[in-house]
Design a protein around this motif. Structure first.
Motif, PDB file in Angstrom:
ATOM      1  N   ALA A 314      -2.849   1.808 -12.660  1.00  7.62           N
ATOM      2  CA  ALA A 314      -2.575   0.373 -12.542  1.00  7.62           C
ATOM      3  C   ALA A 314      -3.814  -0.413 -12.976  1.00  7.62           C
ATOM      4  O   ALA A 314      -4.907  -0.215 -12.414  1.00  7.62           O
ATOM      5  N   HIS A 315      -3.625  -1.272 -13.962  1.00  2.00           N
ATOM      6  CA  HIS A 315      -4.712  -2.151 -14.378  1.00  2.00           C
ATOM      7  C   HIS A 315      -4.580  -3.458 -13.600  1.00  2.00           C
ATOM      8  O   HIS A 315      -3.584  -4.186 -13.747  1.00  2.00           O
ATOM      9  N   ILE A 316      -5.572  -3.758 -12.770  1.00  2.00           N
ATOM     10  CA  ILE A 316      -5.485  -4.934 -11.905  1.00  2.00           C
ATOM     11  C   ILE A 316      -6.570  -5.930 -12.285  1.00  2.00           C
ATOM     12  O   ILE A 316      -7.763  -5.692 -12.070  1.00  2.00           O
ATOM     13  N   TYR A 317      -6.135  -7.023 -12.864  1.00  2.00           N
ATOM     14  CA  TYR A 317      -7.029  -8.140 -13.168  1.00  2.00           C
ATOM     15  C   TYR A 317      -6.963  -9.155 -12.033  1.00  2.00           C
ATOM     16  O   TYR A 317      -7.986  -9.674 -11.595  1.00  2.00           O
ATOM     17  N   THR A 342     -10.059  -1.979 -13.644  1.00  2.01           N
ATOM     18  CA  THR A 342     -10.305  -3.420 -13.530  1.00  2.01           C
ATOM     19  C   THR A 342     -11.545  -3.753 -14.344  1.00  2.01           C
ATOM     20  O   THR A 342     -12.418  -2.888 -14.545  1.00  2.01           O
ATOM     21  N   ARG A 375      -7.308  -5.267 -22.703  1.00  2.00           N
ATOM     22  CA  ARG A 375      -6.715  -5.380 -21.371  1.00  2.00           C
ATOM     23  C   ARG A 375      -6.103  -4.062 -20.906  1.00  2.00           C
ATOM     24  O   ARG A 375      -6.731  -3.017 -20.959  1.00  2.00           O
ATOM     25  N   ASP A 376      -4.835  -4.097 -20.451  1.00  2.00           N
ATOM     26  CA  ASP A 376      -4.247  -2.886 -19.868  1.00  2.00           C
ATOM     27  C   ASP A 376      -4.045  -1.783 -20.907  1.00  2.00           C
ATOM     28  O   ASP A 376      -4.027  -0.601 -20.559  1.00  2.00           O
ATOM     29  N   LYS A 398       2.666   3.636 -15.417  1.00  2.00           N
ATOM     30  CA  LYS A 398       1.723   2.651 -15.941  1.00  2.00           C
ATOM     31  C   LYS A 398       2.154   1.256 -15.493  1.00  2.00           C
ATOM     32  O   LYS A 398       3.271   0.811 -15.783  1.00  2.00           O
ATOM     33  N   HIS A 400       0.533  -2.954 -14.410  1.00  2.00           N
ATOM     34  CA  HIS A 400      -0.608  -3.872 -14.433  1.00  2.00           C
ATOM     35  C   HIS A 400      -0.227  -5.151 -13.705  1.00  2.00           C
ATOM     36  O   HIS A 400       0.954  -5.438 -13.467  1.00  2.00           O
ATOM     37  N   SER A 401      -1.241  -5.920 -13.318  1.00  2.00           N
ATOM     38  CA  SER A 401      -1.013  -7.140 -12.535  1.00  2.00           C
ATOM     39  C   SER A 401      -0.535  -8.244 -13.468  1.00  2.00           C
ATOM     40  O   SER A 401      -1.324  -8.925 -14.113  1.00  2.00           O
ATOM     41  N   LYS A 402       0.764  -8.431 -13.527  1.00  2.00           N
ATOM     42  CA  LYS A 402       1.352  -9.339 -14.516  1.00  2.00           C
ATOM     43  C   LYS A 402       1.679 -10.680 -13.867  1.00  2.00           C
ATOM     44  O   LYS A 402       2.399 -10.745 -12.866  1.00  2.00           O
TER      45      LYS A 402
END
Length: 636
Positions: A314-317, A342, A375-376, A398, A400-402
């Motif tokens: 998980a890509h978390i921005y 991140t 990004r992700d 997969k 990410h914080s959308k």
């Protein structure tokens, strides 16, 4: 033995007779797929000799796969389709007098779905000179030319010929005078559609194993494949699973029902999925085989005795979305490993604190600080490359914080829910989704359907990304045909996949600098191009894709689709196929200026192009002259 019109009377296939099978295969990679080996292995027990003709090229691995299921192999230039391949094969085989029957076949079918034995037993007893597996009724006008007549004919993917015919002068002259066939329509109009009538006019008797008269259409191999199989037909034509989807829609050909029939009779389905994934544009395959899975929120299919090793990346921005994302992740059946990426250490610290306080199902967790270029996409392909290549996991999720704040609250909220709800909606839903991978070893990816509410994605899904995709496909060795209008892709960049299905994409040595800075995160930039690659990369390795959604989302999506298509169809004549062809001939509408409409008229009426262009030139000159006189008048 009696003679009819100078031709020996038809006869049965003799006891202990010898059969030559000529089987033509074409593969754009020069390989031999497993469905071919399966078909030849079953044919071999009914043939004295199996001759395989490879159009184009044949790899060493392909030749090795053919060795146990064939007696001889001919590799030839890929010209003239399977028709000229049959011609050259007959010359290659030499003296045919030792055979009682020749079967001319190709690789355009899957089989045997039902056993070959009963078919041969039934047709061996028929007194014929030649016979086909299926036939096609006469049509007036000819659907290929729009005029004249398409003769009744046996379909050329399987024609068996007895010795009195293939040793005749008529047979020799037919192949000697065979015309060139540079394209597919030549192969149909100059051979398939004329072969049967050519020989019956000369006194030869034709037969058919599964004649169209028994079925509700003139072309049962395409329109009624399930009925043929139920009647014992051993073959399934591949075309109903890759033909133009609007055409199949027009005739209500439901590929999903056909495949259910095939599976019911025990055909190994991975052979079909592997072949389609490698050779059919994924969006076409998704439509023809109805590969959208609408999953319930109650677990009805997961097998806990065969759990998968799952890693969630998980890509978390947006740190504030961490709990929301992990609440969805915790619906996965069993434990999982969690890797969070991140772009800053400050965010990483905050995320680690949240993870330490949670009591979820994560077996382990790790937070990695990565660069934000790409990004992700870059976080996944560069920052987690080691994980994806490790062979430690059966599935990767997969996320990410959308938020998509630039598109407004409602649109962003819908897009976020469309992604998360259709991937990990509830414990029962997520279990059913993972069960799809348990059931189908060739399932490579699953993700939500194409986003369309709030976004004008339909008709332009490639946007400006197709040239970039083509470059990447060439670099990665992806030969899966690209879809014409919009790719089948995880728009929103969230999915569940087998790491093995992503291998082509992941093993490439991507670098953060490949992605450019914030200004490169747009259509045409690498991150947006890569969003459209996964299903094609998976397909090259034989893994297919399914789209998935909840029952609630289907009700939302379908009603919007239904109304929008109804509105768009109101001013265009004809059914869906005719409407699509009309609009494609008309071309781009532009902004609706008089020039746009004139250009559309010219494209729709090409025979009037020259007179109309002359008239347009005169009109432009007249307008230019009028504008000139107006300027002069103003100056005075």
């Amino acid at each position: 033995m009696s003679v009819v019109s100078g031709v020996l009377a038809p006869s049965v296939f003799p006891d202990g007779g010898r059969r030559l099978v000529v089987y033509v295969v074409y593969d754009r990679r020069g390989e031999v797929e497993d469905f071919v080996v399966h078909a030849l292995a079953a044919l071999r027990e009914h043939a004295a000799h199996v001759l395989v003709v490879a159009n184009g090229s044949l790899s060493a691995a392909g030749r090795e796969k053919l060795a146990p299921v064939s007696d001889s192999v001919l590799v030839r230039e890929n010209v003239g389709y399977d028709i000229w391949a049959h011609k050259e094969a007959l010359e290659f085989a030499g003296d045919l007098s030792s055979y009682d029957e020749i079967v001319l076949a190709n690789d355009t079918w899957y089989g045997p779905v039902r056993p070959f034995g009963p078919l041969f037993e039934r047709m061996d007893a028929r007194e014929v000179h030649f016979w086909g597996m299926t036939d096609h009724a006469e049509e007036v006008p000819n659907p290929f030319t729009g005029e004249g007549r398409l003769a009744y004919h046996l379909q050329s993917f399987w024609i068996a010929v007895r010795r009195d015919m293939f040793l005749s002068d008529s047979w020799a002259s037919y192949w000697r005078d065979l015309p060139p066939m540079p394209d597919y329509f030549d192969a149909v109009l100059k051979h398939e559609a004329v072969f049967t009538e050519h020989f019956t006019d000369r006194g030869f008797t034709a037969g058919v194993a599964f004649g169209f008269e028994k079925y509700p259409t003139t072309h049962p191999a395409l329109f009624n494949a399930d009925l043929l199989i139920e009647d014992g037909c051993p073959l399934l034509k591949r075309r109903p699973l890759f033909h133009y989807p609007p055409f199949l829609d027009r005739h209500a050909v439901i590929g999903r029902w056909t495949l259910e029939t095939v599976e019911k009779h025990g055909y190994p389905m991975p052979l079909i999925w592997d072949n389609l994934a490698r050779n059919v544009p994924p969006r076409v395959m998704n439509a023809d085989a109805a590969m959208l899975e609408v999953l319930p929120d109650v677990d009805i299919s997961y097998d806990p005795t065969h759990p998968f090793r799952i890693v969630v990346i998980a890509h978390i921005y947006y740190v504030e979305m961490t709990d929301e994302i992990l609440d969805h992740v915790d619906t996965l059946p069993g434990e999982y490993d969690l890797v969070v990426t991140t772009p800053e250490e400050e965010r990483a610290v905050a995320i680690r604190e949240i993870l330490e306080q949670r009591n979820g199902n994560a077996r382990s967790h790790e937070v990695r600080v990565v660069e934000n270029d790409g990004r992700d996409q870059s976080a996944f392909l560069v920052g987690c490359r080691d994980i994806l290549l490790s062979d430690n996991y059966d599935l990767v999720v997969k996320l990410h914080s959308k938020k998509t704040p630039q598109d407004g609250f409602n649109v962003g909220r819908h897009f976020k829910r469309q992604q998360f709800d259709n991937l990990l909606n509830s414990e029962g839903y997520s279990a059913n989704l993972v069960a799809l991978f348990q059931k189908e070893p060739g399932l490579g990816m699953a993700y939500p359907p194409t986003i369309h509410i709030g976004y004008p994605t339909m008709g332009r899904g490639w946007w400006s990304n197709k040239p970039g995709y083509e470059r990447i496909a060439e670099t990665l060795g992806i030969h899966v045909p690209p879809d014409e209008i919009s790719p089948l892709a995880p728009y929103g960049s969230m999915f569940i996949a087998r790491p093995a299905a992503l291998r082509l994409l992941v093993q490439h040595p991507w670098k953060y600098q490949d992605f450019g800075g914030a200004e490169a995160y747009r259509d045409g930039g690498l991150a947006h191009v890569l969003e459209r690659v996964p299903s094609y990369a998976a397909g090259e390795l034989g893994y297919h894709t399914r789209t998935v959604c909840t029952t609630e989302y289907l009700s939302i999506s379908h009603t919007a689709f239904d109304y929008n298509l109804d509105q768009m169809s109101t001013t265009i004549p004809g059914d869906t196929v005719e409407q699509i062809h009309f609009l494609k001939r008309a071309g781009y509408v532009g902004s609706g200026t008089w020039r746009d409409f004139v250009n559309m008229y010219v494209r729709l009426n090409p025979t009037e192009r020259s007179p109309l262009r002359r008239a347009l030139r005169k009109t432009r000159r007249a307008l230019a002259g009028a504008r000139g006189r107006l300027r002069q008048a103003r100056r005075r």
